[in-house]
Design a protein around this motif. Structure first.
Motif, mmCIF file in Angstrom:
data_model
loop_
_atom_site.group_PDB
_atom_site.id
_atom_site.type_symbol
_atom_site.label_atom_id
_atom_site.label_comp_id
_atom_site.label_asym_id
_atom_site.label_seq_id
_atom_site.Cartn_x
_atom_site.Cartn_y
_atom_site.Cartn_z
ATOM 1 N N VAL A 136 40.571 40.382 29.472
ATOM 2 C CA VAL A 136 41.912 40.027 29.907
ATOM 3 C C VAL A 136 42.749 39.833 28.656
ATOM 4 O O VAL A 136 42.374 39.049 27.771
ATOM 5 C CB VAL A 136 41.913 38.744 30.761
ATOM 6 C CG1 VAL A 136 43.341 38.304 31.049
ATOM 7 C CG2 VAL A 136 41.159 38.987 32.067
ATOM 8 N N VAL A 170 47.829 42.382 35.666
ATOM 9 C CA VAL A 170 47.417 41.255 36.491
ATOM 10 C C VAL A 170 48.591 40.318 36.767
ATOM 11 O O VAL A 170 48.721 39.751 37.849
ATOM 12 C CB VAL A 170 46.270 40.474 35.806
ATOM 13 C CG1 VAL A 170 45.896 39.227 36.605
ATOM 14 C CG2 VAL A 170 45.059 41.369 35.612
ATOM 15 N N GLU A 184 44.223 43.558 32.652
ATOM 16 C CA GLU A 184 42.759 43.595 32.672
ATOM 17 C C GLU A 184 42.329 44.988 32.225
ATOM 18 O O GLU A 184 42.820 45.989 32.742
ATOM 19 C CB GLU A 184 42.234 43.312 34.082
ATOM 20 C CG GLU A 184 40.709 43.345 34.173
ATOM 21 C CD GLU A 184 40.221 43.207 35.602
ATOM 22 O OE1 GLU A 184 39.987 42.064 36.042
ATOM 23 O OE2 GLU A 184 40.088 44.260 36.283
ATOM 24 N N LYS A 186 38.912 47.464 31.319
ATOM 25 C CA LYS A 186 37.466 47.655 31.415
ATOM 26 C C LYS A 186 37.056 48.837 30.542
ATOM 27 O O LYS A 186 37.594 49.942 30.693
ATOM 28 C CB LYS A 186 37.056 47.922 32.866
ATOM 29 C CG LYS A 186 37.357 46.771 33.813
ATOM 30 C CD LYS A 186 36.917 47.097 35.234
ATOM 31 C CE LYS A 186 37.217 45.947 36.189
ATOM 32 N NZ LYS A 186 36.776 46.246 37.586
#
Length: 251
Positions: A136, A170, A184, A186
């Motif tokens: 984050v 987010v 966010e 990944k």
């Protein structure tokens, strides 16, 4: 008595990850039975005398798995030439030698795994196993969809192009007359300062960065600066993922 490669033995002795152990061997810091070794093919057993920088090392039969909520301002190496505090300083289990699995930048907080299980550490950090890591990040400004698509497709940072990553907004935060975003991200790579470089490349530098998960491990409510042992189920989940990766590599 079973013989294994020197770098694997060192990792199982809690010296460092296997990759870092290979670097130590190449640099001439390792001796076996009093003789400096720089060959990666050397095999050793528990009957050999292994020293790293003059310090005797032995394999620890008890495997330790620790989750730490790393605060900013700590390095993720065992030692530092500038004498900055290390994440090892935060672990008060002095009965076992552990080392960090992968890294988090000095200014980055969040989930960090420490262990003396060199095999598992090697598998979790090896690019071919694609262990997902979730971050984050508070970034300057609000990324547009076309900018986030650059990260989703893979973006050039310095000399390489990143693997496709996932990114979503987010939250948006109003700071005075400006609006920043919390995103966010990944990834399954582990390049040096990768998240920061990716965000910089799309024009939205990172203000604050935190890692919240690695594979199936979740940071949860663990307070910053605190640590805990992994549960048996958590260790099994890590091994399950790596077993699947090994099976896929054989097929």
């Amino acid at each position: 008595m079973e013989e294994i490669r020197l770098q694997k033995y060192m990792a199982e002795a809690g010296v460092a990850s296997r990759r870092k152990c290979e670097e130590l061997i190449k640099e001439g810091y390792v001796s076996v039975n009093g003789r400096t070794v720089t060959d990666m093919g050397v095999k050793v057993s528990d009957s050999d005398v292994l020293e790293v920088k003059g310090r005797r090392m032995c394999r620890d039969k008890n495997k330790i798995y620790i989750m730490l909520h790393k605060p900013p301002g700590y390095i993720t190496t065992v030692r530092d030439q500038f004498s900055r505090p290390s994440v090892i300083d935060l672990i008060d289990d002095k009965g076992h030698r552990v080392f960090p699995v992968g890294r988090l930048d000095y200014d980055t907080s969040g989930l960090l795994l420490l262990t003396n299980d060199g095999q598992l550490a090697h598998e979790l950090t090896h690019p071919s196993h694609e262990t997902e890591k979730v971050y984050v990040a508070e970034v300057k400004g609000v990324p547009a969809e076309r900018e986030m698509n650059l990260i989703r497709r893979g973006i050039r940072i310095e000399e390489y192009i990143t693997a496709p990553a996932k990114i979503k907004i987010v939250e948006e935060q109003k700071i005075g007359n400006f609006i920043n975003a919390v995103v966010e991200i990944k990834i399954h790579e582990g390049k040096n300062r990768q998240i920061r470089k990716m965000c910089e490349a799309i024009g939205h530098p990172v203000i604050k960065l935190k890692r919240i998960s690695v594979g199936m491990l979740r940071l949860g409510e663990l307070p910053e600066g605190k640590w805990r042992y992994l549960s048996d189920e958590e260790v099994k989940s890590l091994r399950y993922k790596q077993n699947l990766a090994r099976q896929a590599a054989k097929e």
